[in-house]
Design a protein around this motif. Structure first.
Motif, short mmCIF file in Angstrom:
data_model
loop_
_atom_site.label_atom_id
_atom_site.label_comp_id
_atom_site.label_asym_id
_atom_site.label_seq_id
_atom_site.Cartn_x
_atom_site.Cartn_y
_atom_site.Cartn_z
N LYS A 3 -28.33 -2.62 85.59
CA LYS A 3 -28.58 -3.32 87.05
C LYS A 3 -30.68 -3.13 86.70
O LYS A 3 -30.30 -2.23 87.21
CB LYS A 3 -27.88 -2.98 87.51
N ILE A 4 -31.02 -4.41 86.75
CA ILE A 4 -32.54 -3.67 87.08
C ILE A 4 -33.07 -4.68 87.61
O ILE A 4 -33.20 -5.71 87.55
CB ILE A 4 -32.87 -2.86 85.27
N GLY A 5 -34.39 -4.71 88.22
CA GLY A 5 -35.45 -5.25 88.62
C GLY A 5 -36.77 -4.06 88.90
O GLY A 5 -36.60 -3.05 88.20
N CYS A 6 -37.25 -5.08 89.42
CA CYS A 6 -38.94 -4.79 89.97
C CYS A 6 -39.60 -4.72 91.67
O CYS A 6 -38.24 -4.92 92.67
CB CYS A 6 -40.23 -5.11 89.21
N HIS A 7 -40.94 -4.17 91.98
CA HIS A 7 -40.67 -4.04 93.00
C HIS A 7 -41.68 -5.37 93.29
O HIS A 7 -41.73 -6.40 91.99
CB HIS A 7 -42.51 -3.73 93.71
N ILE A 8 -41.02 -6.82 94.11
CA ILE A 8 -41.03 -8.08 94.27
C ILE A 8 -42.27 -7.80 96.00
O ILE A 8 -41.55 -7.63 96.89
CB ILE A 8 -40.67 -8.90 94.59
N SER A 9 -43.37 -9.03 95.99
CA SER A 9 -43.89 -9.43 96.60
C SER A 9 -43.06 -9.98 98.21
O SER A 9 -42.10 -10.73 98.22
CB SER A 9 -45.35 -9.77 96.42
N ALA A 10 -42.81 -8.83 99.55
CA ALA A 10 -42.00 -9.46 100.75
C ALA A 10 -42.80 -10.92 101.11
O ALA A 10 -42.58 -11.61 101.98
CB ALA A 10 -41.72 -8.61 101.32
N SER A 11 -43.44 -11.35 101.26
CA SER A 11 -44.76 -12.31 101.91
C SER A 11 -43.86 -13.55 101.86
O SER A 11 -44.73 -14.45 102.80
CB SER A 11 -46.25 -12.69 100.55
N LYS A 12 -42.97 -14.17 100.58
CA LYS A 12 -42.48 -15.53 101.00
C LYS A 12 -41.17 -15.24 101.92
O LYS A 12 -40.41 -17.01 102.05
CB LYS A 12 -43.04 -16.31 100.09
N GLY A 13 -40.35 -14.41 101.86
CA GLY A 13 -38.99 -14.31 102.50
C GLY A 13 -38.39 -13.83 100.85
O GLY A 13 -38.67 -13.63 100.08
N TYR A 14 -36.90 -13.97 101.91
CA TYR A 14 -36.16 -13.08 100.80
C TYR A 14 -35.37 -14.47 99.80
O TYR A 14 -34.96 -13.56 98.77
CB TYR A 14 -34.20 -12.97 101.44
N TYR A 15 -35.27 -15.20 100.16
CA TYR A 15 -34.63 -16.76 99.44
C TYR A 15 -36.30 -16.45 97.84
O TYR A 15 -35.25 -16.19 96.88
CB TYR A 15 -34.40 -17.54 100.44
N ALA A 16 -37.61 -16.46 98.26
CA ALA A 16 -38.05 -16.65 97.50
C ALA A 16 -38.18 -15.48 96.55
O ALA A 16 -39.00 -15.51 94.83
CB ALA A 16 -39.84 -16.97 98.29
N MET A 17 -37.99 -14.20 97.11
CA MET A 17 -38.25 -13.05 95.90
C MET A 17 -36.48 -13.06 95.64
O MET A 17 -36.59 -12.92 94.41
CB MET A 17 -37.77 -11.92 97.45
N GLY A 18 -35.95 -13.11 95.90
CA GLY A 18 -34.35 -13.69 94.91
C GLY A 18 -34.61 -14.77 93.97
O GLY A 18 -34.00 -13.53 92.46
N LYS A 19 -35.22 -16.18 94.18
CA LYS A 19 -35.20 -16.46 92.81
C LYS A 19 -36.71 -16.28 91.97
O LYS A 19 -36.44 -15.97 90.49
CB LYS A 19 -36.32 -18.17 93.49
N ASN A 254 -35.18 0.54 89.10
CA ASN A 254 -35.59 -0.37 89.58
C ASN A 254 -37.24 0.02 89.43
O ASN A 254 -37.50 1.22 90.02
CB ASN A 254 -35.88 -1.13 91.61
N LEU A 255 -38.09 -1.23 88.57
CA LEU A 255 -39.40 -0.47 87.88
C LEU A 255 -40.89 -0.54 89.69
O LEU A 255 -40.83 -1.07 90.09
CB LEU A 255 -39.98 -1.64 87.20
N GLU A 256 -41.86 0.20 89.42
CA GLU A 256 -42.87 0.75 90.16
C GLU A 256 -43.89 0.92 89.16
O GLU A 256 -44.56 1.46 89.30
CB GLU A 256 -42.31 1.37 91.29
N THR A 257 -43.81 0.10 88.34
CA THR A 257 -44.94 0.11 87.10
C THR A 257 -45.73 -0.38 87.96
O THR A 257 -45.85 -1.66 88.41
CB THR A 257 -44.28 -0.36 85.84
N PRO A 258 -47.31 0.13 87.38
CA PRO A 258 -48.55 -0.29 87.75
C PRO A 258 -48.64 -1.92 87.36
O PRO A 258 -49.98 -1.96 85.89
CB PRO A 258 -49.74 0.05 87.83
N THR A 259 -48.01 -3.09 87.29
CA THR A 259 -48.88 -3.98 86.37
C THR A 259 -47.94 -5.68 87.46
O THR A 259 -47.69 -5.32 88.33
CB THR A 259 -47.88 -4.03 85.14
N ASP A 260 -48.44 -6.66 86.94
CA ASP A 260 -47.76 -7.51 87.79
C ASP A 260 -46.69 -8.46 87.34
O ASP A 260 -45.86 -7.30 86.75
CB ASP A 260 -48.71 -8.79 87.22
N ASP A 261 -45.78 -9.92 87.70
CA ASP A 261 -44.58 -9.79 87.77
C ASP A 261 -44.28 -10.28 85.96
O ASP A 261 -43.15 -9.98 85.79
CB ASP A 261 -44.46 -10.78 88.12
N ALA A 262 -45.26 -10.43 85.87
CA ALA A 262 -45.44 -11.06 83.76
C ALA A 262 -44.56 -9.57 83.18
O ALA A 262 -44.13 -9.76 82.38
CB ALA A 262 -45.52 -11.96 83.31
#
Ligand code: FE
Ligand code: FE
Ligand code: ZN
Length: 278
Positions: A3-19, A254-262
Motif C-alpha cells: 500500500k503505497i502512495g505519495c503527496h498529491i496536490s488537492a487543487s482539483k478535488g478528490y476524484y482528480a486526486m484519485g485518478k 506515503n512518500l513525501e520526497t522532494p520530487t514531482d509526480d513523475a
C-alpha cells in the motif's frame, strides 16, 4: 500488495486526486486538507467525493492519510492561533465524515518556549474538545524530527498526549521515517529495537500509517529535511526493510520526497519491485 502512495496536490478535488494516484501506480495517497501554509479551504463538493469513494473502492485503495496544514498549531502560545487550529481541525474532520475510514494526520505542534509539558497539555486539551465518538476518521499524531520546539520528538511525548485524550479509539500515530531518524531513532541499524521501543512506550496497535522518506541529515540531527528514496542518510536498503518488516508491511506508506509526480511514480515503482509478496 504494498500500500503505497505519495503527496498529491488537492487543487482539483478528490476524484482528480484519485485518478492521478492510479496513474502514478499508487493505491493510497496523502493530500493537504487546506492550503498547507495558509489555511484556506476548497468548497465542499459532495458529488466529487462520491465519485472518488467509488473509484477508491473499485481500485481497492488503502485508507488515505490526509495532512493538516503546517500552520495548525494546537499548542501555540497565542490563544487566537489555538482557536484557528481547533476550528480548522474540527471542520476538516466534519468534511472527512463524507468519506469514512480514512486517516487525518497532524503535527502535534510547537510549544514556542512554553515547554514540552505545557505543549502536551494544550494539544490534549484541544483533542478533547474536537474528537467525537461518532466521527468516521482516526486522527494521527505524527512523529516529529524535533526541529525547534516541536512536540512529538520522542515516543514518550506522543504517549503523554495519548494518555490525556478521552476518545483514545479515534487517535493513532503516523511514523515518519525521516523524522524518527532525525529524532535519534536508529532505523538503519536497529529497526527491530526502534519498533520494540515504540511498542513498549506507545503500543504498535496505535501505529496506523508511515511517511516513507529518506533524510538529508545524520541520525539525531533534528533538522527535518527530506531526501529522495535512497539518496539520503537512511538509504534504500533500510527503507526496503521498513516496507517489508512483518510489523509494518500491511500499513499504508506515503512518500513525501522532494520530487514531482513523475519522480514519485518512479519511487513507487522501485519500492513495489522490492516488496516481498507474502
Ligand atoms: Fe507531516
Ligand atoms: Fe511526514
Ligand atoms: Zn518532515
Amino acid at each position: 500488495m504494498l500500500k503505497i502512495g505519495c503527496h498529491i496536490s488537492a487543487s482539483k478535488g478528490y476524484y482528480a486526486m484519485g485518478k492521478l494516484a492510479v496513474e502514478l501506480g499508487a493505491n493510497t495517497f496523502a493530500y493537504f486538507t487546506r492550503n498547507p501554509r495558509g489555511g484556506s479551504v476548497r468548497p465542499l463538493d459532495e458529488a466529487d467525493i462520491q465519485k472518488f469513494v467509488e473509484l477508491a473502492q473499485e481500485q481497492h485503495f488503502a485508507p488515505l492519510v490526509a495532512h493538516a496544514p503546517y500552520t495548525l498549531n494546537a499548542c501555540a502560545a497565542d490563544p487566537g492561533l489555538r482557536e484557528f487550529a481547533k476550528n480548522a481541525m474540527e471542520e476538516d474532520l466534519r468534511r472527512m465524515d463524507y468519506m469514512p475510514g480514512n486517516y487525518y494526520n497532524f503535527h502535534p505542534g510547537s510549544h514556542v518556549k512554553q515547554g514540552a509539558d505545557v505543549g502536551i497539555e494544550l494539544i490534549a486539551e484541544q483533542l478533547n474538545q474536537i474528537l467525537r465518538p461518532d466521527q468516521k476518521t482516526v486522527v494521527l499524531l505524527e512523529t516529529m524530527a524535533g526541529k525547534g520546539s516541536e512536540v512529538g520528538r520522542t515516543f514518550e511525548e506522543l504517549r503523554a498526549i495519548i494518555d490525556r485524550v478521552e476518545q483514545k479509539e479515534k487517535l493513532g500515530v503516523c511514523l515518519d521515517t525521516c523524522h524518527v531518524w532525525d529524532g535519534g531513532y536508529d532505523i538503519v541499524n536497529d529497526l527491530d529495537g526502534v519498533l520494540q521501543e515504540f511498542d513498549a512506550v506507545i503500543g504498535l496497535d496505535r501505529l496506523k500509517a508511515v511517511h516513507l522518506n529518506d533524510s538529508m541529515n545524520p541520525l539525531g540531527a533534528h533538522k527535518d529535511r527530506h531526501a529522495l528514496i535512497g539518496e539520503g542518510q537512511i538509504g534504500l536498503d533500510a527503507l526496503v526493510r521498513v516496507i517489508n518488516h512483518p510489523l509494518l508491511r500491511e500499513l499504508p506508506f506515503n512518500l513525501e520526497t522532494p520530487t514531482d509526480d513523475a519522480g514519485h511514480a518512479k519511487e513507487i515503482e522501485l519500492l513495489r519491485g522490492l516488496y516481498k509478496e507474502s
